[in-house]
Design a protein around this motif. Structure first.
Motif, short mmCIF file in Angstrom:
data_model
loop_
_atom_site.label_atom_id
_atom_site.label_comp_id
_atom_site.label_asym_id
_atom_site.label_seq_id
_atom_site.Cartn_x
_atom_site.Cartn_y
_atom_site.Cartn_z
N ALA A 275 0.85 -1.19 0.00
CA ALA A 275 0.00 0.00 0.00
C ALA A 275 0.89 1.25 0.00
N THR A 276 0.50 2.25 -0.77
CA THR A 276 1.32 3.45 -0.95
C THR A 276 1.09 4.47 0.17
N GLY A 277 2.19 5.01 0.66
CA GLY A 277 2.14 6.13 1.59
C GLY A 277 3.11 7.20 1.15
N TYR A 278 2.97 8.39 1.71
CA TYR A 278 3.84 9.50 1.35
C TYR A 278 4.46 10.06 2.62
N ARG A 279 5.81 10.07 2.61
CA ARG A 279 6.56 10.54 3.78
C ARG A 279 7.20 11.91 3.49
N PHE A 280 7.10 12.78 4.48
CA PHE A 280 7.69 14.11 4.41
C PHE A 280 8.80 14.19 5.46
N TYR A 281 10.04 14.34 5.00
CA TYR A 281 11.18 14.49 5.90
C TYR A 281 11.68 15.94 5.83
N PRO A 282 11.95 16.56 6.97
CA PRO A 282 12.32 18.00 6.96
C PRO A 282 13.65 18.30 6.27
N HIS A 283 14.48 17.28 6.02
CA HIS A 283 15.71 17.54 5.27
C HIS A 283 15.49 17.41 3.76
N LYS A 284 14.27 16.99 3.37
CA LYS A 284 13.97 16.82 1.95
C LYS A 284 12.86 17.75 1.46
N VAL A 285 11.94 18.13 2.34
CA VAL A 285 10.85 19.04 1.98
C VAL A 285 10.93 20.29 2.84
N GLU A 288 7.55 20.09 7.98
CA GLU A 288 7.87 19.18 9.07
C GLU A 288 7.55 17.74 8.69
N GLY A 289 7.87 16.80 9.61
CA GLY A 289 7.64 15.39 9.37
C GLY A 289 6.15 15.07 9.28
N PHE A 290 5.79 14.26 8.29
CA PHE A 290 4.39 13.97 8.04
C PHE A 290 4.29 12.68 7.25
N PHE A 291 3.20 11.95 7.46
CA PHE A 291 2.89 10.75 6.69
C PHE A 291 1.43 10.80 6.30
N VAL A 292 1.14 10.43 5.04
CA VAL A 292 -0.26 10.41 4.61
C VAL A 292 -0.45 9.31 3.58
N ALA A 293 -1.62 8.70 3.59
CA ALA A 293 -1.97 7.66 2.62
C ALA A 293 -3.45 7.77 2.29
N ILE A 294 -3.82 7.27 1.12
CA ILE A 294 -5.22 7.28 0.69
C ILE A 294 -5.65 5.85 0.39
N LEU A 295 -6.78 5.45 0.92
CA LEU A 295 -7.34 4.12 0.65
C LEU A 295 -8.81 4.26 0.27
N LYS A 296 -9.26 3.34 -0.57
CA LYS A 296 -10.65 3.34 -1.04
C LYS A 296 -11.36 2.13 -0.47
N MET A 297 -12.55 2.35 0.11
CA MET A 297 -13.34 1.28 0.71
C MET A 297 -14.04 0.47 -0.39
N LYS A 298 -13.64 -0.78 -0.55
CA LYS A 298 -14.21 -1.61 -1.61
C LYS A 298 -15.28 -2.57 -1.10
N GLN A 299 -15.27 -2.85 0.20
CA GLN A 299 -16.28 -3.79 0.70
C GLN A 299 -17.65 -3.11 0.74
N VAL A 300 -18.70 -3.92 0.67
CA VAL A 300 -20.06 -3.39 0.70
C VAL A 300 -20.37 -2.95 2.13
N GLN A 301 -20.68 -1.69 2.29
CA GLN A 301 -20.95 -1.11 3.60
C GLN A 301 -22.46 -0.99 3.83
N PRO A 302 -22.91 -1.13 5.09
CA PRO A 302 -24.32 -0.83 5.38
C PRO A 302 -24.58 0.64 5.09
N THR A 303 -25.84 1.00 4.88
CA THR A 303 -26.17 2.36 4.46
C THR A 303 -27.19 3.00 5.39
N PHE A 304 -26.90 4.21 5.80
CA PHE A 304 -27.83 5.00 6.61
C PHE A 304 -28.84 5.67 5.67
N SER A 305 -30.11 5.56 5.99
CA SER A 305 -31.14 6.15 5.14
C SER A 305 -31.68 7.44 5.76
#
Length: 455
Positions: A275-285, A288-305
């Motif tokens: 799974a892909t993540g993105y790292r921010f290091y203060p000597h490269k960007v 400050e230090g940071f991590f972030v990732a994006i994921l998509k929910m593929k399973q069928v979820q119950p639904t609020f009406s």
């Protein structure tokens, strides 16, 4: 090894053969501070200080050559900008890459205080979206409410709930942001106290807490909805290993976004599921230090009406807000904690659902208290972009604006043009609060809990 950074952390980071150990230590020993702000697109104004350059991944973010005294700036109190760390602004790039700004969605910021990422979401999502900003800690939820109030829109709701409350809203949200509580190693350069509080034991505790928050909150994410997960930690246990845990526990698909190589952001992959993540290091960007990732929910979820919900007739007289709110017919009204609130009519049922299952601190824009024949306007309304332009307003210079923000008296002759009644105080064209002219005196209605205590 570093003389002050935790050796165990440096050792773990050094296991990556491409990691520049010396540069990482050097940037922390340098202790230089970077100040960035993000401007409010709903309140465009020329600021009183110089913006040196833009943040590459956020077109509303700017670096400052020096750190001003933001507390003394009336434009800060008016909500013209938000002081936010540059790396965190990368979420704006994610929103645009996923095209979540193209149509109205339901979004939730689960761990939202103090409000930086919520005000960012509010700025970059489609203007007809609804954002629920939640904070579990009561004192922090107050700060969150204040910052969203300054931002000035009516399409946000602030709640004060444990993440477990969101399982009562199954499949409700198109987007969920969880900036998870973490061990804080990414803030070592910015906050020296974070170094003293860091330990491997705390990393383990934070990882377990992150899993609990995710497992409880994700029930409310729709099928094919997006999760943006972030921390300010360098530890794999709180970052890539969480991505693997999410892939094991939920049917989630990793999502990539494009990067400009000049940004210096590092792409990383989790060990088991890649799974892909993105790292921010203060000597490269430049951030400050940071991590972030994006994921998509593929399973069928119950639904609020929402269909089972009915909106009760508002007790607010139909024309009560005409002179206070611009285009008041566009808004639905509700009474919450004895205060009239306005929100988009399209969001009326959703807010009703929130009221039933969550503890709300604020919903939409708080307009004020209706006393039968008169409205006592709220500070929220003063800062709202929906405030009527027909209301009396007085422009103050910097010194008088600061006096007003200290809740001091303003010379009566300043208000010669206002014979009597409510009046908006402005600085450089932006509203900062209310006064009331009472013939031979004026009352300063700036909230005492947010006043400037010292100059």
């Amino acid at each position: 090894m570093s003389n002050f950074l935790p050796n165990s952390l440096i050792k773990r980071l050094s296991q990556n053969p491409t990691f520049d150990n010396d540069a990482f230590i050097a940037v922390h020993e340098d202790r230089s501070q970077i100040t960035t702000i993000r401007i409010n697109p709903f309140k465009p104004i020329e600021l009183d200080f110089y913006l040196s350059e833009g943040v590459g991944w956020c077109d509303k973010g700017y670096y400052l050559p020096a750190r001003p005294q933001f507390t003394l700036d009336p434009l800060f109190h008016a909500g013209a900008y938000y002081v936010q760390e540059a790396s965190s602004m990368f979420i704006a790039h994610i929103i645009e890459e996923l095209e979540l700004n193209k149509e109205a969605i339901m979004a939730v910021d689960v761990c939202a205080a103090p409000g930086g990422k919520s005000t960012l979401l509010n700025s970059f999502l489609h203007e007809d979206s609804l954002l629920l900003s939640n904070e579990i800690i009561k004192s922090r939820s107050i700060v969150l409410q204040e910052n969203l109030m300054r931002w000035g829109t009516a399409n946000t709701v602030v709640s004060n709930n444990d993440p477990s409350a969101f399982n009562r809203l199954p499949g409700f949200f198109d987007l969920m942001l969880i900036d998870a509580p973490c061990s804080g190693s990414g803030m070592f350069r910015k906050d020296e106290d974070a170094i003293d509080e860091w330990s491997e034991g705390n990393v383990k505790l934070c990882s377990e807490r992150q899993q609990r928050i995710l497992s409880e909150a994700l029930v409310s994410l729709k099928t094919n909805g997006y999760l943006i997960y972030s921390t300010c930690s360098y530890s794999e246990e709180e970052n890539e290993m969480i991505l693997d845990w999410l892939s094991d526990e939920f049917e989630m698909e990793s999502v990539n976004v494009s990067l400009d190589p000049s940004w210096g952001i590092e792409t990383t992959l989790s060990l088991r599921h890649q799974a892909t993540g993105y790292r921010f290091y203060p000597h490269k960007v430049k951030g400050e230090g940071f991590f972030v990732a994006i994921l998509k929910m593929k399973q069928v979820q119950p639904t609020f009406s929402l269909k089972k919900l009915k909106v009760e007739k508002s007790p607010v007289p139909k024309n009560a807000l005409t002179s206070w709110v611009k285009d008041s017919d566009r808004f639905a009204t509700l009474v919450h904690h004895d205060t009239i609130h306005i929100s988009s009519k399209e969001h009326e049922l959703a807010i009703k659902a929130f009221q039933q299952v969550l503890y709300l601190k604020n919903a939409g824009t708080a307009v004020g208290k209706w006393l039968g024949k008169e409205l006592v306007p709220s500070h929220d309304l003063a800062l709202s972009i929906h405030l009527s332009g027909e209301i009396n307003a007085i422009e103050l210079n910097l010194d008088l604006a600061r006096d007003y923000l200290r809740k001091e008296s303003i010379p009566l002759d300043v208000f010669d043009q206002v014979k009597k009644g409510w009046c908006i105080i402005k600085y450089k064209g932006l509203a900062i609060g209310w006064i009331k002219v009472l013939g031979n005196r004026i009352n300063n209605y700036y909230p005492k809990e947010v006043r400037i205590a010292n100059l």
